[in-house]
Design a protein around this motif. Sequence first.
Motif, mmCIF file in Angstrom:
data_model
loop_
_atom_site.group_PDB
_atom_site.id
_atom_site.type_symbol
_atom_site.label_atom_id
_atom_site.label_comp_id
_atom_site.label_asym_id
_atom_site.label_seq_id
_atom_site.Cartn_x
_atom_site.Cartn_y
_atom_site.Cartn_z
ATOM 1 N N PHE A 5 8.008 0.506 0.217
ATOM 2 C CA PHE A 5 6.908 0.478 -0.718
ATOM 3 C C PHE A 5 7.366 1.048 -2.054
ATOM 4 N N TYR A 8 9.203 -1.632 -4.164
ATOM 5 C CA TYR A 8 8.061 -2.616 -4.860
ATOM 6 C C TYR A 8 7.285 -2.128 -5.956
ATOM 7 N N GLU A 94 -1.859 -5.250 -3.345
ATOM 8 C CA GLU A 94 -1.193 -6.034 -2.147
ATOM 9 C C GLU A 94 -0.380 -5.080 -1.354
ATOM 10 N N ARG A 95 0.690 -4.755 -1.944
ATOM 11 C CA ARG A 95 1.592 -4.014 -1.266
ATOM 12 C C ARG A 95 1.266 -2.742 -0.455
ATOM 13 N N LEU A 97 -1.637 -2.256 0.503
ATOM 14 C CA LEU A 97 -2.428 -2.810 2.022
ATOM 15 C C LEU A 97 -1.418 -3.273 3.030
ATOM 16 N N GLU A 98 -0.223 -3.990 2.507
ATOM 17 C CA GLU A 98 0.760 -4.385 3.290
ATOM 18 C C GLU A 98 1.508 -3.139 4.031
ATOM 19 N N PHE A 99 1.523 -2.147 3.362
ATOM 20 C CA PHE A 99 2.435 -0.955 3.661
ATOM 21 C C PHE A 99 1.577 -0.126 4.394
#
Length: 157
Positions: A5, A8, A94-95, A97-99
């Motif tokens: 994370f 990113y 978005e990242r 949420l993804e992580f």
Amino acid sequence: MSKTFEDYLSEHQADMISIALEYIDNRADEVFAYAASEKGTSSFNAFYKINGQIVRKEEINSAVKPGDAKYDDSTERRSAMLDIGLDNIDAIEERCLEFGVETPTEMRLHYDVRSGKFRAELRYDHVFSDAPDLLPGNIFDAWFSNELKEGSGLDPA
């Protein structure tokens, strides 16, 4: 090796600084970028130190030395820079949420062009959304005003 994370986040922060630098044709001493997002409201903005003067994005030509080329500070160019900054905020969300990590509500980014030194101050608490008379622009304006007085980069708090 897969990206973390933090990888990113760093990429998106670097892109915010990069687009702010591109807006002024890489001709600044320092770049200050502000990103905020809370409860569906996002904001991106930037100001600069150019030839020793702290100036807003719409005032960059006031810092041009006599004989130097003026900046293209057209509304279209300014809007494009701000839109890319907002796109980066969306990508960070978005990242997060993804992580499965908490999304920063505020990022104050400072890049010293000459030294290459980069600093980021992130907050995760609600900065403006719980105050009915406070907008992200108010916080950006306060940071700009403080920088005019202090000239020290990021706020220590």
